[in-house]
Design a protein around this motif. Sequence first.
Motif, PDB file in Angstrom:
ATOM      1  N   SER A  49      71.081  10.114  10.414  1.00  0.00           N
ATOM      2  CA  SER A  49      70.453  11.017  11.245  1.00  0.00           C
ATOM      3  C   SER A  49      68.924  10.875  11.392  1.00  0.00           C
ATOM      4  CB  SER A  49      70.585  12.383  10.845  1.00  0.00           C
ATOM      5  OG  SER A  49      70.201  12.901   9.689  1.00  0.00           O
ATOM      6  N   GLY A  50      68.282  10.282  10.496  1.00  0.00           N
ATOM      7  CA  GLY A  50      66.835  10.079  10.170  1.00  0.00           C
ATOM      8  C   GLY A  50      66.182  11.292   9.650  1.00  0.00           C
ATOM      9  N   LEU A  51      67.166  12.200   9.368  1.00  0.00           N
ATOM     10  CA  LEU A  51      66.364  13.417   8.961  1.00  0.00           C
ATOM     11  C   LEU A  51      65.839  13.405   7.355  1.00  0.00           C
ATOM     12  CD1 LEU A  51      68.834  16.029  10.025  1.00  0.00           C
ATOM     13  CD2 LEU A  51      66.636  15.501  11.015  1.00  0.00           C
ATOM     14  N   GLU A  52      64.702  14.120   7.112  1.00  0.00           N
ATOM     15  CA  GLU A  52      64.362  14.234   5.529  1.00  0.00           C
ATOM     16  C   GLU A  52      65.058  15.680   5.143  1.00  0.00           C
ATOM     17  OE1 GLU A  52      60.212  13.420   4.660  1.00  0.00           O
ATOM     18  OE2 GLU A  52      60.009  12.842   6.623  1.00  0.00           O
ATOM     19  N   TRP A  53      65.130  15.744   3.741  1.00  0.00           N
ATOM     20  CA  TRP A  53      65.778  17.046   3.185  1.00  0.00           C
ATOM     21  C   TRP A  53      65.147  17.542   2.171  1.00  0.00           C
ATOM     22  CZ3 TRP A  53      70.271  18.813   5.648  1.00  0.00           C
ATOM     23  CH2 TRP A  53      71.022  17.935   6.712  1.00  0.00           C
ATOM     24  N   ARG A  61      74.322  23.090 -10.404  1.00  0.00           N
ATOM     25  CA  ARG A  61      73.601  21.683 -10.016  1.00  0.00           C
ATOM     26  C   ARG A  61      74.315  21.409  -8.591  1.00  0.00           C
ATOM     27  NH1 ARG A  61      70.693  18.323 -14.355  1.00  0.00           N
ATOM     28  NH2 ARG A  61      70.480  20.162 -16.028  1.00  0.00           N
ATOM     29  N   GLN A  62      74.874  22.581  -8.064  1.00  0.00           N
ATOM     30  CA  GLN A  62      75.484  22.344  -6.594  1.00  0.00           C
ATOM     31  C   GLN A  62      74.376  22.776  -5.588  1.00  0.00           C
ATOM     32  OE1 GLN A  62      78.864  20.983  -6.119  1.00  0.00           O
ATOM     33  NE2 GLN A  62      78.324  20.567  -8.327  1.00  0.00           N
ATOM     34  N   ILE A  63      74.481  22.094  -4.454  1.00  0.00           N
ATOM     35  CA  ILE A  63      73.366  22.582  -3.464  1.00  0.00           C
ATOM     36  C   ILE A  63      73.825  23.919  -2.984  1.00  0.00           C
ATOM     37  CG2 ILE A  63      72.237  21.840  -1.154  1.00  0.00           C
ATOM     38  CD1 ILE A  63      72.794  18.815  -2.073  1.00  0.00           C
ATOM     39  N   ALA A  64      73.187  24.956  -3.070  1.00  0.00           N
ATOM     40  CA  ALA A  64      73.069  26.163  -2.390  1.00  0.00           C
ATOM     41  C   ALA A  64      72.721  26.216  -1.254  1.00  0.00           C
ATOM     42  CB  ALA A  64      72.530  27.166  -3.460  1.00  0.00           C
ATOM     43  N   GLY A  65      71.724  25.328  -0.635  1.00  0.00           N
ATOM     44  CA  GLY A  65      71.200  25.426   0.480  1.00  0.00           C
ATOM     45  C   GLY A  65      70.379  24.223   0.754  1.00  0.00           C
ATOM     46  N   ALA A  66      70.176  23.742   2.155  1.00  0.00           N
ATOM     47  CA  ALA A  66      69.599  22.485   2.679  1.00  0.00           C
ATOM     48  C   ALA A  66      68.826  22.520   3.871  1.00  0.00           C
ATOM     49  CB  ALA A  66      70.399  21.488   2.497  1.00  0.00           C
ATOM     50  N   VAL A  67      67.922  21.954   4.071  1.00  0.00           N
ATOM     51  CA  VAL A  67      67.268  22.247   5.297  1.00  0.00           C
ATOM     52  C   VAL A  67      66.885  20.214   5.465  1.00  0.00           C
ATOM     53  CG1 VAL A  67      64.950  22.582   4.632  1.00  0.00           C
ATOM     54  CG2 VAL A  67      65.398  22.845   6.827  1.00  0.00           C
ATOM     55  N   GLY A  68      67.287  20.113   6.793  1.00  0.00           N
ATOM     56  CA  GLY A  68      67.061  18.788   7.143  1.00  0.00           C
ATOM     57  C   GLY A  68      65.911  18.794   8.454  1.00  0.00           C
ATOM     58  N   TYR A  69      65.023  18.071   8.353  1.00  0.00           N
ATOM     59  CA  TYR A  69      63.898  18.045   9.350  1.00  0.00           C
ATOM     60  C   TYR A  69      63.399  16.804   9.751  1.00  0.00           C
ATOM     61  CZ  TYR A  69      61.184  17.545   5.310  1.00  0.00           C
ATOM     62  OH  TYR A  69      60.693  17.005   4.087  1.00  0.00           O
ATOM     63  N   ALA A  70      62.541  16.711  10.467  1.00  0.00           N
ATOM     64  CA  ALA A  70      61.665  15.630  11.153  1.00  0.00           C
ATOM     65  C   ALA A  70      60.387  15.887  11.494  1.00  0.00           C
ATOM     66  CB  ALA A  70      62.410  14.885  12.250  1.00  0.00           C
ATOM     67  N   VAL A  75      54.173  18.330  14.399  1.00  0.00           N
ATOM     68  CA  VAL A  75      55.285  19.355  14.605  1.00  0.00           C
ATOM     69  C   VAL A  75      56.391  18.760  13.748  1.00  0.00           C
ATOM     70  CG1 VAL A  75      56.896  20.007  16.329  1.00  0.00           C
ATOM     71  CG2 VAL A  75      54.582  19.429  17.086  1.00  0.00           C
ATOM     72  N   VAL A  76      57.026  19.926  12.877  1.00  0.00           N
ATOM     73  CA  VAL A  76      58.054  19.850  12.284  1.00  0.00           C
ATOM     74  C   VAL A  76      59.378  20.215  13.138  1.00  0.00           C
ATOM     75  CG1 VAL A  76      57.843  21.893  10.783  1.00  0.00           C
ATOM     76  CG2 VAL A  76      59.173  19.899   9.937  1.00  0.00           C
ATOM     77  N   ASP A  77      60.318  19.244  13.082  1.00  0.00           N
ATOM     78  CA  ASP A  77      61.372  19.961  13.809  1.00  0.00           C
ATOM     79  C   ASP A  77      62.569  20.231  12.779  1.00  0.00           C
ATOM     80  OD1 ASP A  77      63.586  20.252  15.297  1.00  0.00           O
ATOM     81  OD2 ASP A  77      63.742  18.189  16.373  1.00  0.00           O
ATOM     82  N   LEU A  78      62.897  21.556  12.725  1.00  0.00           N
ATOM     83  CA  LEU A  78      63.699  21.925  11.779  1.00  0.00           C
ATOM     84  C   LEU A  78      65.141  21.892  12.586  1.00  0.00           C
ATOM     85  CD1 LEU A  78      63.331  25.626   9.975  1.00  0.00           C
ATOM     86  CD2 LEU A  78      65.786  24.244  10.482  1.00  0.00           C
ATOM     87  N   ASP A  79      65.732  20.590  12.185  1.00  0.00           N
ATOM     88  CA  ASP A  79      66.975  20.173  12.643  1.00  0.00           C
ATOM     89  C   ASP A  79      68.147  21.003  12.303  1.00  0.00           C
ATOM     90  OD1 ASP A  79      69.470  18.199  12.735  1.00  0.00           O
ATOM     91  OD2 ASP A  79      68.193  18.078  14.464  1.00  0.00           O
ATOM     92  N   ILE A 106      53.017  23.005  13.251  1.00  0.00           N
ATOM     93  CA  ILE A 106      53.947  23.638  14.320  1.00  0.00           C
ATOM     94  C   ILE A 106      55.205  23.482  13.802  1.00  0.00           C
ATOM     95  CG2 ILE A 106      54.556  23.501  16.748  1.00  0.00           C
ATOM     96  CD1 ILE A 106      51.890  22.580  17.570  1.00  0.00           C
ATOM     97  N   THR A 107      56.136  24.441  14.020  1.00  0.00           N
ATOM     98  CA  THR A 107      57.418  24.183  13.573  1.00  0.00           C
ATOM     99  C   THR A 107      58.315  24.459  14.765  1.00  0.00           C
ATOM    100  OG1 THR A 107      57.175  24.868  11.325  1.00  0.00           O
ATOM    101  CG2 THR A 107      59.479  24.925  11.960  1.00  0.00           C
ATOM    102  N   VAL A 108      59.279  23.856  15.120  1.00  0.00           N
ATOM    103  CA  VAL A 108      60.426  24.284  16.211  1.00  0.00           C
ATOM    104  C   VAL A 108      61.819  24.121  15.617  1.00  0.00           C
ATOM    105  CG1 VAL A 108      59.006  23.272  18.151  1.00  0.00           C
ATOM    106  CG2 VAL A 108      60.426  21.676  16.943  1.00  0.00           C
TER     107      VAL A 108
END
Length: 147
Positions: A49-53, A61-70, A75-79, A106-108
């Motif tokens: 996907s090319g996203l950063e996380w 140590r389990q992932i409770a939440g995550a956000v992928g963005y570019a 402009v940061v695109d919160l994908d 800027i965030t979209v």
Amino acid sequence: MRRLTPEEVRAHAPQLLDLQHKAYAVEAELIGDDRIPPLHEAESDLLSSGLEWIASFDDDRQIAGAVGYAIDQDVVDLDRLMISPAHHRKGLGTALVLEVMSLAPITVVATGRDNTPARALYESLGFVHQSDFEPVPGLWVSRYRHA
């Protein structure tokens, strides 16, 4: 909460994908439509996907939440914003969105038009509704912007 390196994303890809499927299953139920693309992705799709996380881990140590963005210039695109159903209503979504917002002026973001909890979250953080669009017939998405 921390930014994941590409190596960490690969190492946590099965867990990220599982979280993604669970989180988007909740959205699909809320909006009454399961045609949300991330709901049907495979691990290879997530990795390409090319996203950063940024991820938040629970005590086990389990992932409770995550956000992928570019990020593209200012402009940061919160994908993707994905919160484990076990961690809903604990402020994790807000914390992840605020972290992403700090990366650029800027965030979209886009979310299901009928996803009331997500829309309320973004609006509470000062995002302004820009438009609604229909990527496929009957599936409505709302775009938001924060500057």
